[in-house]
Design a protein around this motif. Structure first.
Motif, PDB file in Angstrom:
ATOM      1  N   PRO A   1      48.963  70.971  52.908  1.00 36.18           N
ATOM      2  CA  PRO A   1      49.295  69.543  52.872  1.00 36.18           C
ATOM      3  C   PRO A   1      50.504  69.213  53.731  1.00 36.18           C
ATOM      4  CG  PRO A   1      50.034  70.612  50.865  1.00 36.18           C
ATOM      5  CD  PRO A   1      49.301  71.652  51.653  1.00 36.18           C
ATOM      6  N   SER A   2      50.506  68.012  54.268  1.00 36.21           N
ATOM      7  CA  SER A   2      51.630  67.467  55.009  1.00 36.21           C
ATOM      8  C   SER A   2      51.913  66.083  54.453  1.00 36.21           C
ATOM      9  CB  SER A   2      51.304  67.402  56.508  1.00 36.21           C
ATOM     10  OG  SER A   2      52.397  66.908  57.248  1.00 36.21           O
ATOM     11  N   GLU A   3      52.885  65.409  55.020  1.00 40.03           N
ATOM     12  CA  GLU A   3      53.258  64.104  54.485  1.00 40.03           C
ATOM     13  C   GLU A   3      52.152  63.071  54.672  1.00 40.03           C
ATOM     14  OE1 GLU A   3      56.795  60.733  54.984  1.00 40.03           O
ATOM     15  OE2 GLU A   3      56.913  62.632  56.077  1.00 40.03           O
ATOM     16  N   ASN A   4      51.459  63.125  55.808  1.00 39.12           N
ATOM     17  CA  ASN A   4      50.462  62.101  56.119  1.00 39.12           C
ATOM     18  C   ASN A   4      49.049  62.636  56.325  1.00 39.12           C
ATOM     19  OD1 ASN A   4      52.299  59.811  56.196  1.00 39.12           O
ATOM     20  ND2 ASN A   4      53.152  60.777  58.029  1.00 39.12           N
ATOM     21  N   TRP A   5      48.848  63.919  56.242  1.00 38.77           N
ATOM     22  CA  TRP A   5      47.517  64.486  56.389  1.00 38.77           C
ATOM     23  C   TRP A   5      47.488  65.856  55.746  1.00 38.77           C
ATOM     24  CZ3 TRP A   5      50.853  64.114  60.612  1.00 38.77           C
ATOM     25  CH2 TRP A   5      51.261  65.311  61.176  1.00 38.77           C
ATOM     26  N   GLU A   6      46.318  66.485  55.760  1.00 44.06           N
ATOM     27  CA  GLU A   6      46.178  67.830  55.195  1.00 44.06           C
ATOM     28  C   GLU A   6      45.291  68.655  56.113  1.00 44.06           C
ATOM     29  OE1 GLU A   6      45.041  69.997  50.948  1.00 44.06           O
ATOM     30  OE2 GLU A   6      45.326  67.829  51.078  1.00 44.06           O
ATOM     31  N   VAL A   7      45.752  69.853  56.444  1.00 40.67           N
ATOM     32  CA  VAL A   7      44.975  70.751  57.297  1.00 40.67           C
ATOM     33  C   VAL A   7      44.125  71.661  56.408  1.00 40.67           C
ATOM     34  CG1 VAL A   7      45.077  72.593  59.010  1.00 40.67           C
ATOM     35  CG2 VAL A   7      46.718  70.694  59.112  1.00 40.67           C
ATOM     36  N   VAL A   8      42.817  71.649  56.659  1.00 36.80           N
ATOM     37  CA  VAL A   8      41.888  72.481  55.892  1.00 36.80           C
ATOM     38  C   VAL A   8      41.276  73.518  56.826  1.00 36.80           C
ATOM     39  CG1 VAL A   8      39.796  72.508  54.489  1.00 36.80           C
ATOM     40  CG2 VAL A   8      41.380  70.574  54.317  1.00 36.80           C
TER      41      VAL A   8
ATOM     42  N   GLY B   1      28.617  66.550  55.963  1.00 34.57           N
ATOM     43  CA  GLY B   1      28.224  65.223  56.409  1.00 34.57           C
ATOM     44  C   GLY B   1      29.330  64.379  56.986  1.00 34.57           C
ATOM     45  N   ILE B   2      30.534  64.926  57.129  1.00 35.75           N
ATOM     46  CA  ILE B   2      31.681  64.184  57.646  1.00 35.75           C
ATOM     47  C   ILE B   2      31.923  64.570  59.100  1.00 35.75           C
ATOM     48  CG2 ILE B   2      34.107  63.590  57.268  1.00 35.75           C
ATOM     49  CD1 ILE B   2      33.768  64.968  54.478  1.00 35.75           C
ATOM     50  N   SER B   3      31.934  63.597  59.980  1.00 33.24           N
ATOM     51  CA  SER B   3      32.244  63.847  61.385  1.00 33.24           C
ATOM     52  C   SER B   3      33.745  64.087  61.520  1.00 33.24           C
ATOM     53  CB  SER B   3      31.835  62.646  62.236  1.00 33.24           C
ATOM     54  OG  SER B   3      32.260  62.812  63.580  1.00 33.24           O
ATOM     55  N   LEU B   4      34.116  65.288  61.977  1.00 36.68           N
ATOM     56  CA  LEU B   4      35.522  65.658  62.081  1.00 36.68           C
ATOM     57  C   LEU B   4      35.814  66.282  63.444  1.00 36.68           C
ATOM     58  CD1 LEU B   4      35.905  67.258  58.533  1.00 36.68           C
ATOM     59  CD2 LEU B   4      36.840  65.056  59.273  1.00 36.68           C
ATOM     60  N   THR B   5      37.075  66.235  63.826  1.00 43.80           N
ATOM     61  CA  THR B   5      37.523  66.841  65.076  1.00 43.80           C
ATOM     62  C   THR B   5      38.153  68.194  64.784  1.00 43.80           C
ATOM     63  OG1 THR B   5      37.948  64.680  66.068  1.00 43.80           O
ATOM     64  CG2 THR B   5      39.031  66.577  67.075  1.00 43.80           C
ATOM     65  N   VAL B   6      37.748  69.205  65.518  1.00 44.89           N
ATOM     66  CA  VAL B   6      38.300  70.549  65.348  1.00 44.89           C
ATOM     67  C   VAL B   6      39.730  70.568  65.878  1.00 44.89           C
ATOM     68  CG1 VAL B   6      38.062  72.984  65.978  1.00 44.89           C
ATOM     69  CG2 VAL B   6      36.016  71.593  65.551  1.00 44.89           C
ATOM     70  N   SER B   7      40.679  70.860  65.012  1.00 47.66           N
ATOM     71  CA  SER B   7      42.094  70.876  65.420  1.00 47.66           C
ATOM     72  C   SER B   7      42.623  72.269  65.680  1.00 47.66           C
ATOM     73  CB  SER B   7      42.959  70.185  64.360  1.00 47.66           C
ATOM     74  OG  SER B   7      42.826  70.827  63.098  1.00 47.66           O
ATOM     75  N   GLY B   8      41.858  73.293  65.311  1.00 49.87           N
ATOM     76  CA  GLY B   8      42.295  74.660  65.559  1.00 49.87           C
ATOM     77  C   GLY B   8      41.152  75.639  65.389  1.00 49.87           C
ATOM     78  N   LEU B   9      41.230  76.774  66.095  1.00 47.55           N
ATOM     79  CA  LEU B   9      40.229  77.831  66.032  1.00 47.55           C
ATOM     80  C   LEU B   9      40.928  79.176  65.992  1.00 47.55           C
ATOM     81  CD1 LEU B   9      37.631  76.738  68.762  1.00 47.55           C
ATOM     82  CD2 LEU B   9      37.122  77.005  66.334  1.00 47.55           C
ATOM     83  N   GLY B  10      40.287  80.157  65.367  1.00 51.85           N
ATOM     84  CA  GLY B  10      40.885  81.482  65.361  1.00 51.85           C
ATOM     85  C   GLY B  10      39.940  82.528  64.808  1.00 51.85           C
TER      86      GLY B  10
ATOM     87  N   PHE C   1      37.831  77.720  61.639  1.00 51.30           N
ATOM     88  CA  PHE C   1      38.292  76.527  62.339  1.00 51.30           C
ATOM     89  C   PHE C   1      39.080  75.674  61.369  1.00 51.30           C
ATOM     90  CE2 PHE C   1      34.422  75.145  60.317  1.00 51.30           C
ATOM     91  CZ  PHE C   1      34.631  73.815  59.995  1.00 51.30           C
ATOM     92  N   GLU C   2      39.863  74.764  61.915  1.00 53.82           N
ATOM     93  CA  GLU C   2      40.665  73.871  61.090  1.00 53.82           C
ATOM     94  C   GLU C   2      40.359  72.418  61.430  1.00 53.82           C
ATOM     95  OE1 GLU C   2      44.645  76.543  60.165  1.00 53.82           O
ATOM     96  OE2 GLU C   2      44.663  75.139  61.862  1.00 53.82           O
ATOM     97  N   VAL C   3      40.440  71.567  60.420  1.00 49.56           N
ATOM     98  CA  VAL C   3      40.341  70.124  60.597  1.00 49.56           C
ATOM     99  C   VAL C   3      41.529  69.492  59.891  1.00 49.56           C
ATOM    100  CG1 VAL C   3      37.843  69.993  60.890  1.00 49.56           C
ATOM    101  CG2 VAL C   3      38.803  69.993  58.587  1.00 49.56           C
ATOM    102  N   SER C   4      42.023  68.404  60.445  1.00 46.80           N
ATOM    103  CA  SER C   4      43.153  67.688  59.854  1.00 46.80           C
ATOM    104  C   SER C   4      42.623  66.401  59.226  1.00 46.80           C
ATOM    105  CB  SER C   4      44.203  67.374  60.924  1.00 46.80           C
ATOM    106  OG  SER C   4      44.701  68.575  61.495  1.00 46.80           O
ATOM    107  N   LEU C   5      42.789  66.277  57.921  1.00 45.90           N
ATOM    108  CA  LEU C   5      42.205  65.164  57.178  1.00 45.90           C
ATOM    109  C   LEU C   5      43.245  64.086  56.899  1.00 45.90           C
ATOM    110  CD1 LEU C   5      40.088  67.159  54.572  1.00 45.90           C
ATOM    111  CD2 LEU C   5      39.490  66.483  56.907  1.00 45.90           C
ATOM    112  N   ILE C   6      42.892  62.854  57.268  1.00 42.42           N
ATOM    113  CA  ILE C   6      43.770  61.723  56.997  1.00 42.42           C
ATOM    114  C   ILE C   6      43.564  61.278  55.546  1.00 42.42           C
ATOM    115  CG2 ILE C   6      43.768  60.964  59.410  1.00 42.42           C
ATOM    116  CD1 ILE C   6      41.707  58.839  58.637  1.00 42.42           C
ATOM    117  N   PRO C   7      44.476  60.466  55.003  1.00 42.38           N
ATOM    118  CA  PRO C   7      44.344  60.029  53.607  1.00 42.38           C
ATOM    119  C   PRO C   7      43.007  59.382  53.275  1.00 42.38           C
ATOM    120  CG  PRO C   7      46.542  59.530  54.404  1.00 42.38           C
ATOM    121  CD  PRO C   7      45.768  60.031  55.592  1.00 42.38           C
ATOM    122  N   THR C   8      42.437  58.602  54.214  1.00 46.94           N
ATOM    123  CA  THR C   8      41.148  57.953  53.948  1.00 46.94           C
ATOM    124  C   THR C   8      40.065  58.989  53.696  1.00 46.94           C
ATOM    125  OG1 THR C   8      41.707  56.030  55.303  1.00 46.94           O
ATOM    126  CG2 THR C   8      39.376  56.436  54.901  1.00 46.94           C
ATOM    127  N   THR C   9      40.008  60.033  54.517  1.00 47.42           N
ATOM    128  CA  THR C   9      39.012  61.087  54.325  1.00 47.42           C
ATOM    129  C   THR C   9      39.254  61.836  53.023  1.00 47.42           C
ATOM    130  OG1 THR C   9      38.881  61.358  56.727  1.00 47.42           O
ATOM    131  CG2 THR C   9      37.931  63.110  55.391  1.00 47.42           C
TER     132      THR C   9
END
Length: 207
Positions: free
Chosen positions: A114-121, A143-152, A166-174
């Motif tokens: 978790p971060s202040e404004n988003w969460e990395v999963v 079913g959620i269209s997401l942008t890949v923010s990291g790979l490893g 892979f990682e995705v960064s989720l905004i509060p709405t998501t």
């Protein structure tokens, strides 16, 4: 065809095991409002066909054994929350990316930061589809269209045997409007990669 923009967080209200399939009854007032027999609705990213509308706010779908085996749908039960999206209309905006509702594989939630404004999963990535996933590219998770923010690649395989992640960064709405907000470490999620990457690979093989 779908866009990966979840319209509603629904709930499975009944399940029925058939010989080689399962029938699910899913409550979702919004997506049911104009649904009819034969319409397509994505349930956690799986394109399913409406069999019947029930009580005006629920619908039933039949899920064949192949889908139960290859997606996380088989592990859902009464009370499970699911992401719902109606098929895209040709005159609507494409808010996410082109999603077919055909699951390519499943991954496992490995961590949440978790971060202040988003969460990395962080989610494990099967070897069979890892080559189609690129940083800043699109992927569909439940079913959620997401942008890949990291790979490893992990030094040791995860519990599901996958080393790629892979990682995705989720905004509060998501986080608040989809089931990923409550997905704990160890949760299995459906994955669909960008179909364009698969077509490009096939064309190169045939060239």
């Amino acid at each position: 065809m779908f866009t990966g923009i979840v319209e509603e967080l629904g709930e499975i209200v009944a399940t029925e095991q058939l010989a080689d399939a399962a029938r699910l009854t899913i409550r979702g007032e919004l997506v049911t409002s104009d649904a009819g027999h034969g319409d397509s609705i994505a349930v956690n990213g799986v394109c399913l066909t409406v069999v019947e509308v029930v009580d005006g706010d629920s619908f039933t779908v039949d899920v064949m054994q192949e889908t139960l085996n290859r997606s996380s749908i088989g592990g859902l039960g009464k009370g499970s929350r699911v992401n719902l999206e109606r098929a895209a209309a040709l005159n609507s905006r494409l808010g996410g990316h082109l999603v077919q509702g055909h699951v390519d594989g499943t991954g496992t939630v490995l961590s949440r930061t978790p971060s202040e404004n988003w969460e990395v999963v962080r989610i494990s990535l099967p070897d069979s589809i890892a080559r189609y996933v690129v940083e800043k590219g699109s992927i569909t998770v439940d079913g959620i269209s997401l942008t890949v923010s990291g790979l490893g690649i992990a030094d040791e395989p995860a519990a599901d045997g996958n080393r790629d992640w892979f990682e995705v960064s989720l905004i509060p709405t998501t986080l608040s409007l989809t089931n990923l907000g409550a997905a704990t470490v160890g949760t299995t999620v459906n994955l669909e990669v960008d179909v364009i990457a698969k077509y490009v690979e096939r064309l190169q093989q045939r060239g």
